[in-house]
Design a protein around this motif. Structure first.
Motif, PDB file in Angstrom:
ATOM      1  N   ILE A 178       0.172   2.730  -9.223  1.00  9.39           N
ATOM      2  CA  ILE A 178       0.495   3.953  -9.946  1.00  9.39           C
ATOM      3  C   ILE A 178      -0.582   5.025  -9.801  1.00  9.39           C
ATOM      4  CG2 ILE A 178      -0.477   3.171 -12.156  1.00  9.39           C
ATOM      5  CD1 ILE A 178       2.755   5.240 -11.693  1.00  9.39           C
ATOM      6  N   GLY A 179      -1.854   4.648  -9.808  1.00  6.72           N
ATOM      7  CA  GLY A 179      -2.902   5.658  -9.727  1.00  6.72           C
ATOM      8  C   GLY A 179      -2.845   6.437  -8.432  1.00  6.72           C
ATOM      9  N   GLU A 180      -2.772   5.745  -7.317  1.00  3.52           N
ATOM     10  CA  GLU A 180      -2.725   6.396  -6.013  1.00  3.52           C
ATOM     11  C   GLU A 180      -1.419   7.167  -5.835  1.00  3.52           C
ATOM     12  OE1 GLU A 180      -3.433   5.276  -1.275  1.00  3.52           O
ATOM     13  OE2 GLU A 180      -3.097   3.687  -2.762  1.00  3.52           O
ATOM     14  N   PHE A 181      -0.321   6.574  -6.309  1.00  2.00           N
ATOM     15  CA  PHE A 181       0.974   7.246  -6.172  1.00  2.00           C
ATOM     16  C   PHE A 181       1.024   8.516  -7.004  1.00  2.00           C
ATOM     17  CE2 PHE A 181       5.596   7.515  -7.381  1.00  2.00           C
ATOM     18  CZ  PHE A 181       6.036   7.976  -6.157  1.00  2.00           C
ATOM     19  N   LEU A 182       0.554   8.454  -8.230  1.00  2.00           N
ATOM     20  CA  LEU A 182       0.555   9.633  -9.093  1.00  2.00           C
ATOM     21  C   LEU A 182      -0.332  10.724  -8.513  1.00  2.00           C
ATOM     22  CD1 LEU A 182       1.647  10.882 -11.692  1.00  2.00           C
ATOM     23  CD2 LEU A 182      -0.229   9.783 -12.929  1.00  2.00           C
ATOM     24  N   ALA A 183      -1.468  10.343  -7.937  1.00  2.00           N
ATOM     25  CA  ALA A 183      -2.342  11.341  -7.318  1.00  2.00           C
ATOM     26  C   ALA A 183      -1.636  12.022  -6.154  1.00  2.00           C
ATOM     27  CB  ALA A 183      -3.631  10.679  -6.846  1.00  2.00           C
ATOM     28  N   ALA A 184      -0.895  11.248  -5.358  1.00  2.00           N
ATOM     29  CA  ALA A 184      -0.149  11.833  -4.232  1.00  2.00           C
ATOM     30  C   ALA A 184       0.956  12.749  -4.734  1.00  2.00           C
ATOM     31  CB  ALA A 184       0.420  10.722  -3.369  1.00  2.00           C
ATOM     32  N   VAL A 185       1.664  12.320  -5.763  1.00  2.00           N
ATOM     33  CA  VAL A 185       2.733  13.138  -6.353  1.00  2.00           C
ATOM     34  C   VAL A 185       2.167  14.472  -6.848  1.00  2.00           C
ATOM     35  CG1 VAL A 185       4.211  13.283  -8.399  1.00  2.00           C
ATOM     36  CG2 VAL A 185       4.288  11.254  -6.945  1.00  2.00           C
ATOM     37  N   LEU A 229       8.307  15.417 -15.630  1.00  2.00           N
ATOM     38  CA  LEU A 229       8.131  14.468 -14.544  1.00  2.00           C
ATOM     39  C   LEU A 229       8.254  13.034 -15.062  1.00  2.00           C
ATOM     40  CD1 LEU A 229       7.341  14.529 -11.459  1.00  2.00           C
ATOM     41  CD2 LEU A 229       5.077  13.778 -12.198  1.00  2.00           C
ATOM     42  N   VAL A 230       8.896  12.199 -14.251  1.00  2.00           N
ATOM     43  CA  VAL A 230       8.939  10.757 -14.477  1.00  2.00           C
ATOM     44  C   VAL A 230       8.449  10.078 -13.207  1.00  2.00           C
ATOM     45  CG1 VAL A 230      10.376   8.742 -14.966  1.00  2.00           C
ATOM     46  CG2 VAL A 230      10.865  10.934 -16.095  1.00  2.00           C
ATOM     47  N   VAL A 231       7.451   9.212 -13.348  1.00  2.00           N
ATOM     48  CA  VAL A 231       6.914   8.432 -12.241  1.00  2.00           C
ATOM     49  C   VAL A 231       6.911   6.976 -12.677  1.00  2.00           C
ATOM     50  CG1 VAL A 231       4.889   7.986 -10.803  1.00  2.00           C
ATOM     51  CG2 VAL A 231       5.481  10.335 -11.405  1.00  2.00           C
ATOM     52  N   ALA A 232       7.340   6.093 -11.787  1.00  2.00           N
ATOM     53  CA  ALA A 232       7.330   4.654 -12.085  1.00  2.00           C
ATOM     54  C   ALA A 232       6.820   3.896 -10.877  1.00  2.00           C
ATOM     55  CB  ALA A 232       8.724   4.164 -12.459  1.00  2.00           C
ATOM     56  N   ALA A 233       5.879   2.996 -11.112  1.00  2.00           N
ATOM     57  CA  ALA A 233       5.338   2.159 -10.043  1.00  2.00           C
ATOM     58  C   ALA A 233       4.565   1.005 -10.656  1.00  2.00           C
ATOM     59  CB  ALA A 233       4.430   2.978  -9.114  1.00  2.00           C
ATOM     60  N   HIS A 234       4.236   0.034  -9.835  1.00  2.00           N
ATOM     61  CA  HIS A 234       3.419  -1.095 -10.268  1.00  2.00           C
ATOM     62  C   HIS A 234       2.051  -0.579 -10.720  1.00  2.00           C
ATOM     63  CE1 HIS A 234       1.155  -4.855 -10.010  1.00  2.00           C
ATOM     64  NE2 HIS A 234       2.322  -5.495 -10.019  1.00  2.00           N
ATOM     65  N   PRO A 235       1.448  -1.201 -11.728  1.00  2.00           N
ATOM     66  CA  PRO A 235       0.123  -0.741 -12.180  1.00  2.00           C
ATOM     67  C   PRO A 235      -0.924  -0.675 -11.076  1.00  2.00           C
ATOM     68  CG  PRO A 235       1.046  -2.269 -13.767  1.00  2.00           C
ATOM     69  CD  PRO A 235       1.979  -2.272 -12.594  1.00  2.00           C
ATOM     70  N   GLU A 236      -0.811  -1.519 -10.059  1.00  2.00           N
ATOM     71  CA  GLU A 236      -1.775  -1.489  -8.969  1.00  2.00           C
ATOM     72  C   GLU A 236      -1.549  -0.331  -8.008  1.00  2.00           C
ATOM     73  OE1 GLU A 236      -1.861  -5.251  -7.000  1.00  2.00           O
ATOM     74  OE2 GLU A 236      -2.207  -6.380  -8.852  1.00  2.00           O
ATOM     75  N   THR A 267       0.852  -1.189   0.000  1.00  2.00           N
ATOM     76  CA  THR A 267       0.000   0.000   0.000  1.00  2.00           C
ATOM     77  C   THR A 267       0.884   1.233   0.000  1.00  2.00           C
ATOM     78  OG1 THR A 267      -0.088  -0.074   2.423  1.00  2.00           O
ATOM     79  CG2 THR A 267      -1.871  -1.173   1.204  1.00  2.00           C
ATOM     80  N   LEU A 268       0.310   2.361  -0.375  1.00  2.00           N
ATOM     81  CA  LEU A 268       1.106   3.583  -0.499  1.00  2.00           C
ATOM     82  C   LEU A 268       1.817   3.925   0.799  1.00  2.00           C
ATOM     83  CD1 LEU A 268       1.964   5.998  -2.253  1.00  2.00           C
ATOM     84  CD2 LEU A 268      -0.077   7.198  -1.425  1.00  2.00           C
ATOM     85  N   ASP A 269       1.156   3.736   1.929  1.00  4.53           N
ATOM     86  CA  ASP A 269       1.776   4.124   3.196  1.00  4.53           C
ATOM     87  C   ASP A 269       2.930   3.207   3.590  1.00  4.53           C
ATOM     88  OD1 ASP A 269       0.047   1.993   3.686  1.00  4.53           O
ATOM     89  OD2 ASP A 269      -0.376   2.639   5.737  1.00  4.53           O
ATOM     90  N   ARG A 270       3.108   2.107   2.859  1.00  2.50           N
ATOM     91  CA  ARG A 270       4.238   1.201   3.108  1.00  2.50           C
ATOM     92  C   ARG A 270       5.231   1.198   1.931  1.00  2.50           C
ATOM     93  NH1 ARG A 270       2.452   1.863   7.316  1.00  2.50           N
ATOM     94  NH2 ARG A 270       1.737   0.340   8.875  1.00  2.50           N
ATOM     95  N   ALA A 271       5.078   2.134   1.036  1.00  4.45           N
ATOM     96  CA  ALA A 271       5.931   2.168  -0.162  1.00  4.45           C
ATOM     97  C   ALA A 271       7.235   2.917   0.109  1.00  4.45           C
ATOM     98  CB  ALA A 271       5.187   2.833  -1.308  1.00  4.45           C
TER      99      ALA A 271
END
Length: 276
Positions: free
Chosen positions: A264-271, A255-262, A165-169
């Motif tokens: 990426i949506g939440e991470f990109l929103a936080a970024v 910007l460059v963002v990389a994460a697992h497809p599961e 989860t994002l809070d454990r990333a």
């Protein structure tokens, strides 16, 4: 009309040959750097965008070696390198090269600096190779064929692990050499930090992207990357199953963002919310 199978087979053979050249050249370049690097700190030859954006004579010599090997084998290709003049080609293939990604680490003797070599066909990256010069670790990727760790002639597949989860990333990032831009990036990272496990700043974008691919970190965000920072490592990450994207479209200097497809949506929103 869909391409015929012989055309696809030909493209695959060409891509495989491009990767083979990237690997052989990158290994030679890494050996060159190891033998040329003196003990202690390395002298800075010049600065580029700011006083902290440095280049060494070994950077320049390594890029020249890579250029000679690649264009000696493929004289009609183009060449885009961080330290030299671009070469226009006529073959539809060009090479995107960072001779030492992580030059500040290299100067100080921090064991995280890499040779990064990618081949583009008609503007699309189709082969990439990254080697951590200090550790000897190697990653390679071919479009549509996957990503691998290389151990001699052995290929071991790299597949991005399932994300937390994002809070454990654990999130990797980097900073611009421009002081004003760096201040804004620092504020954005400070805003992101309470939302994730922690932040890591290794100092070499190509290695960061490979680290996301093999699960050493869970996500990556950085602004200001050039083509040579992104090309090879970005292909390794995407071929390992990650999503590599930008803020509102493809990954780019903004910007460059990389994460697992599961993730990426939440991470990109936080970024985005943090002001990157």
């Amino acid at each position: 009309m869909l391409p015929q199978r012989p055309v696809l087979a030909h493209r695959a053979r060409v891509n495989a040959a491009l990767l083979e050249l990237a690997v052989s050249t990158g290994r030679e370049a890494a050996d060159f750097i190891r033998h040329r690097r003196p003990a202690g700190r390395v002298d800075v030859a010049a600065t580029k965008s700011s006083a902290t954006d440095v280049v060494t004579e070994i950077d320049r010599a390594t890029e020249e070696l890579i250029r000679e090997r690649i264009l000696g084998s493929r004289p009609h290709d183009g060449f885009v390198g961080e330290e030299g003049q671009d070469v226009a080609g006529s073959s539809g293939v060009d090479w995107v090269v960072d001779p030492i990604d992580g030059t500040v680490n290299f100067v100080y003797g921090i064991a995280a600096y890499a040779v990064s070599i990618a081949a583009r066909r008609d503007g699309r990256v189709v082969a990439g190779y990254v080697v951590n010069v200090a550790s000897g670790e190697q990653w390679a990727a071919e479009v549509g064929q996957g990503a691998w760790w290389l151990d001699g002639d052995e290929r071991r597949p790299v597949v991005a692990p399932d994300p937390p989860t994002l809070d454990r990333a654990l999130v990797a990032t980097g900073f611009s050499y421009d002081p004003r831009t760096r201040a804004r990036q620092g504020a954005a990272v400070a805003s992101l930090l309470p939302q994730v496990r922690d932040i890591r700043r290794a100092g070499a974008a190509a290695l960061d992207l490979c680290a996301v691919a093999d699960g050493r970190v869970d996500a990556y965000v950085e602004q200001g990357l050039h083509a040579w920072d992104l090309a090879a490592g970005g292909l390794v990450a995407s071929e390992a199953g990650l999503t590599v994207t930008g803020l509102d479209g493809p990954a780019d200097q903004r910007l460059v963002v990389a994460a697992h497809p599961e993730l990426i949506g939440e991470f990109l929103a936080a970024v985005r919310a943090c002001g990157f």
